[in-house]
Design a protein around this motif. Structure first.
Motif, short mmCIF file in Angstrom:
data_model
loop_
_atom_site.label_atom_id
_atom_site.label_comp_id
_atom_site.label_asym_id
_atom_site.label_seq_id
_atom_site.Cartn_x
_atom_site.Cartn_y
_atom_site.Cartn_z
N LEU A 167 0.82 -1.21 0.00
CA LEU A 167 0.00 0.00 0.00
C LEU A 167 0.86 1.27 0.00
O LEU A 167 0.43 2.32 -0.50
N LEU A 168 2.05 1.18 0.54
CA LEU A 168 2.92 2.35 0.68
C LEU A 168 3.64 2.71 -0.61
O LEU A 168 4.15 3.84 -0.74
N GLU A 169 3.70 1.84 -1.58
CA GLU A 169 4.54 2.05 -2.77
C GLU A 169 4.32 3.39 -3.45
O GLU A 169 5.30 4.02 -3.90
N PRO A 170 3.09 3.90 -3.61
CA PRO A 170 2.94 5.21 -4.27
C PRO A 170 3.72 6.33 -3.58
O PRO A 170 4.25 7.22 -4.26
N MET A 171 3.81 6.31 -2.26
CA MET A 171 4.55 7.35 -1.56
C MET A 171 6.06 7.11 -1.65
O MET A 171 6.84 8.06 -1.72
N ARG A 172 6.47 5.87 -1.67
CA ARG A 172 7.90 5.58 -1.80
C ARG A 172 8.42 5.88 -3.22
O ARG A 172 9.62 5.99 -3.43
N GLY A 173 7.50 6.04 -4.15
CA GLY A 173 7.89 6.34 -5.52
C GLY A 173 7.98 7.82 -5.82
O GLY A 173 8.25 8.22 -6.96
N VAL A 174 7.77 8.66 -4.81
CA VAL A 174 7.79 10.11 -5.02
C VAL A 174 9.19 10.67 -4.76
O VAL A 174 9.72 10.54 -3.65
N GLY A 175 9.80 11.30 -5.76
CA GLY A 175 10.99 12.12 -5.58
C GLY A 175 12.12 11.47 -4.81
O GLY A 175 12.40 10.27 -4.90
N THR A 176 12.78 12.30 -4.02
CA THR A 176 13.96 11.91 -3.25
C THR A 176 13.61 11.77 -1.78
O THR A 176 13.08 12.70 -1.18
N ARG A 177 13.94 10.63 -1.20
CA ARG A 177 13.69 10.43 0.22
C ARG A 177 14.97 10.74 1.01
O ARG A 177 16.00 10.12 0.80
N LEU A 178 14.86 11.69 1.90
CA LEU A 178 16.00 11.99 2.78
C LEU A 178 16.19 10.90 3.82
O LEU A 178 17.31 10.55 4.19
N LEU A 179 15.07 10.36 4.31
CA LEU A 179 15.09 9.35 5.35
C LEU A 179 13.78 8.58 5.30
O LEU A 179 12.71 9.18 5.14
N ASP A 180 13.86 7.27 5.41
CA ASP A 180 12.68 6.41 5.39
C ASP A 180 12.81 5.43 6.56
O ASP A 180 13.67 4.56 6.56
N THR A 181 11.94 5.59 7.55
CA THR A 181 12.00 4.75 8.74
C THR A 181 10.85 3.74 8.80
O THR A 181 10.68 3.08 9.82
N ILE A 182 10.07 3.62 7.74
CA ILE A 182 8.89 2.76 7.79
C ILE A 182 9.30 1.29 7.66
O ILE A 182 9.92 0.88 6.68
N ALA A 183 8.94 0.52 8.68
CA ALA A 183 9.29 -0.90 8.73
C ALA A 183 8.43 -1.57 9.79
O ALA A 183 7.77 -0.90 10.59
N GLN A 184 8.44 -2.90 9.80
CA GLN A 184 7.81 -3.62 10.89
C GLN A 184 8.68 -3.43 12.13
O GLN A 184 9.88 -3.71 12.12
N GLN A 185 8.09 -2.90 13.20
CA GLN A 185 8.88 -2.59 14.39
C GLN A 185 8.03 -2.78 15.64
O GLN A 185 6.79 -2.75 15.57
N PRO A 186 8.67 -2.97 16.79
CA PRO A 186 7.90 -3.12 18.02
C PRO A 186 7.01 -1.91 18.26
O PRO A 186 7.37 -0.78 17.90
N TYR A 187 5.87 -2.15 18.91
CA TYR A 187 4.95 -1.04 19.15
C TYR A 187 5.62 0.09 19.91
O TYR A 187 5.34 1.27 19.65
N ARG A 188 6.52 -0.22 20.81
CA ARG A 188 7.20 0.80 21.61
C ARG A 188 7.87 1.84 20.69
O ARG A 188 7.82 3.03 20.95
N GLU A 189 8.53 1.37 19.60
CA GLU A 189 9.17 2.30 18.66
C GLU A 189 8.15 2.92 17.71
O GLU A 189 8.21 4.11 17.40
N ALA A 190 7.21 2.12 17.25
CA ALA A 190 6.22 2.62 16.30
C ALA A 190 5.37 3.74 16.88
O ALA A 190 4.95 4.66 16.17
N ALA A 191 5.14 3.69 18.19
CA ALA A 191 4.27 4.69 18.84
C ALA A 191 4.83 6.10 18.75
O ALA A 191 4.10 7.07 18.91
N ALA A 192 6.14 6.23 18.51
CA ALA A 192 6.77 7.56 18.43
C ALA A 192 6.99 8.00 16.99
O ALA A 192 7.84 8.83 16.70
N LEU A 193 6.18 7.48 16.07
CA LEU A 193 6.42 7.73 14.64
C LEU A 193 6.32 9.20 14.25
O LEU A 193 6.89 9.63 13.24
N HIS A 194 5.59 10.02 15.01
CA HIS A 194 5.48 11.45 14.68
C HIS A 194 6.73 12.23 15.06
O HIS A 194 6.92 13.35 14.57
#
Length: 464
Positions: A280-307
């Protein structure tokens, strides 16, 4: 007017500190997350138990004082002038019932504390975009989770009960079965009805999430915003997303590539199989230049701070607006006021895509006013001194320009209201809608007939 003897009697009645402006420790007791809204109450009571809260309220009633409540993190009153301030840090705690998948949260406990307590059992709470914010204050305003929101609704939908000390100094346990009218009012009514000392919430059997963020350079704001809008509209309810145009400070909390950068930050969480979330994420990953991409399967403890919200006290001003739509003209307006060459000094201008279960009618009546709202716009600027009027003007210009696309029903998320709006009965009446506001006012007059609780999101007669 209370005398020294009266304050001394209060100090003898409670176990926590009772501090007046000249006392050592007063300033620390009255600290605020927003450094532009300091609190200077007549007296601050550091509650260690519901009994301390009851004593404080009896004292306030005896001397005609308003009661202000400071929870944790962002959850502070907008003013405590001429008031008694109750602080809840010493009352904080989390108890997990693994078999029932619930947690009892007390005092000013933050989401980080709940996450720490639940993670060992494979459970997760419906935490907000900041893990340093107080759980109770968040839920009283509805609470939109960047992970569980679209799949499961508002955090207040998953509250089982509250313990609250009302203006008559009575400690009540309130649920759908016990005091259902007050239970409804507390879910969306913010701090209008008393001091909530404890809350029981449902937990989710989730250990990890496909989540994180993508940072793009500000030169790509236009392309990213247009792609994000069209992509977000097609996402299933298991996916939650927001986007923020940000001027990031050069601090260690951010990776070096982001230090002092003007960026666009796309946030994303998918509550389901990682492979589906990744596709589902592919359209956003296909846009321009990514400075940093942290999206991955991760423990809820880390995912909760995604903002990656700020964690420490800062001087800030904010504004918010519910949006009915995001046509091309709206996005072009946003780009012109916040993109390269705009001169924008605002720290963050955020769009949250809502919908999904956030639109669902709750199983039990409540007063969350933002159901059915497509988008929430929120912006804040950080700075003091000479920057204060500059940031104020930039916020005013931004929101005046975006007003043509505002929600016609004036719906907005309560937790994003600025101090001026939250203390204005006319603004609150618009946000809730006249009928719901009148219903809330009737409940307020039953449980707080003298408007003791009037320091935050205050429901009162409109002519007042």
């Amino acid at each position: 007017m209370a005398t020294d003897t009266d304050f001394q009697q209060l100090a003898e009645e409670v176990d926590g500190p009772v501090l007046r402006p000249t006392d050592p420790g007063y300033d620390a007791e009255c600290f605020t997350y927003n450094l532009l809204t300091p609190l200077r109450p007549v007296v601050a009571v550091g509650a260690t138990s519901p009994g301390d809260v009851q004593a404080a309220i009896r004292f306030a009633a005896r001397f005609g004082l308003a009661v202000a409540i400071r929870g944790g993190g962002h959850m502070q009153p907008y003013t405590a002038q001429d008031a008694l301030l109750v602080t809840l840090d010493r009352l904080s705690g989390v108890t997990v019932d693994v078999d029932r998948a619930t947690a009892r949260v007390t005092g000013a406990a933050r989401w980080s504390e709940v996450i720490d307590a639940t993670t060992p059992y494979g459970l997760a709470p419906m935490s907000g975009s900041s893990t340093t914010v107080a759980v109770i204050g968040y839920a009283l305003g509805g609470g939109q989770s960047p992970i569980f929101g679209r799949p499961h609704g508002y955090a207040s939908d998953h509250v089982r009960s509250f313990d609250i000390v009302t203006a008559d100094a009575q400690l009540r346990t309130v649920s759908a079965e016990a005091e259902p009218e007050l239970f409804a009012a507390l879910r969306g009514g913010k701090g209008n009805f008393g001091v909530v000392t404890a809350m029981e919430i449902a937990l989710f059997r989730v250990t990890s999430v496909f989540a994180g963020g993508i940072y793009f350079p500000a030169s790509q704001i236009k392309e990213v915003l247009h792609t994000w809008r069209d992509w977000a509209a097609r996402l299933p309810k298991q996916a939650t997303t927001s986007v923020a145009i940000q001027n990031l400070p050069p601090i260690d909390e951010y990776p070096e590539v982001l230090h002092g950068s003007h960026v666009v930050h796309v946030r994303y969480a998918y509550l389901g199989p990682a492979a589906t979330g990744r596709a589902l994420l592919e359209p956003m990953r296909g846009v321009g230049t990514r400075l940093l991409d942290t999206i991955a399967q991760q423990p809820y403890r880390e995912a909760a701070a995604l903002h990656n919200d700020p964690v420490g006290p800062i001087p800030y001003q904010d504004r918010s607006l519910g949006l009915a739509a995001l046509p091309d003209e709206a996005l072009e307006t946003l780009v012109g006021l916040t993109g390269l060459g705009s001169g924008s000094l605002l720290a963050s201008i955020e769009l949250r895509a809502l919908g999904g279960a956030l639109d669902r009618v709750p199983a039990r009546p409540d007063f969350v006013p933002s159901r059915g709202l497509p988008y929430q716009l929120f912006a804040f600027g950080v700075g003091d001194g000479a920057l204060i009027p500059v940031l104020h003007d930039q916020l005013e210009r931004l929101f005046a320009a975006m007003r043509p696309w505002a929600d016609l029903k004036h719906r907005r998320m309560l937790n994003f209201l600025s101090p001026e709006e939250a203390l204005d009965p006319h603004t609150l009446s618009e946000v809730y809608g006249a009928d719901n506001y009148d219903r809330l006012l009737a409940i307020k007059q039953r449980f707080d007939p003298h408007t003791m609780f009037r320091m935050n999101h205050t429901v009162r007669p409109r002519q007042a």
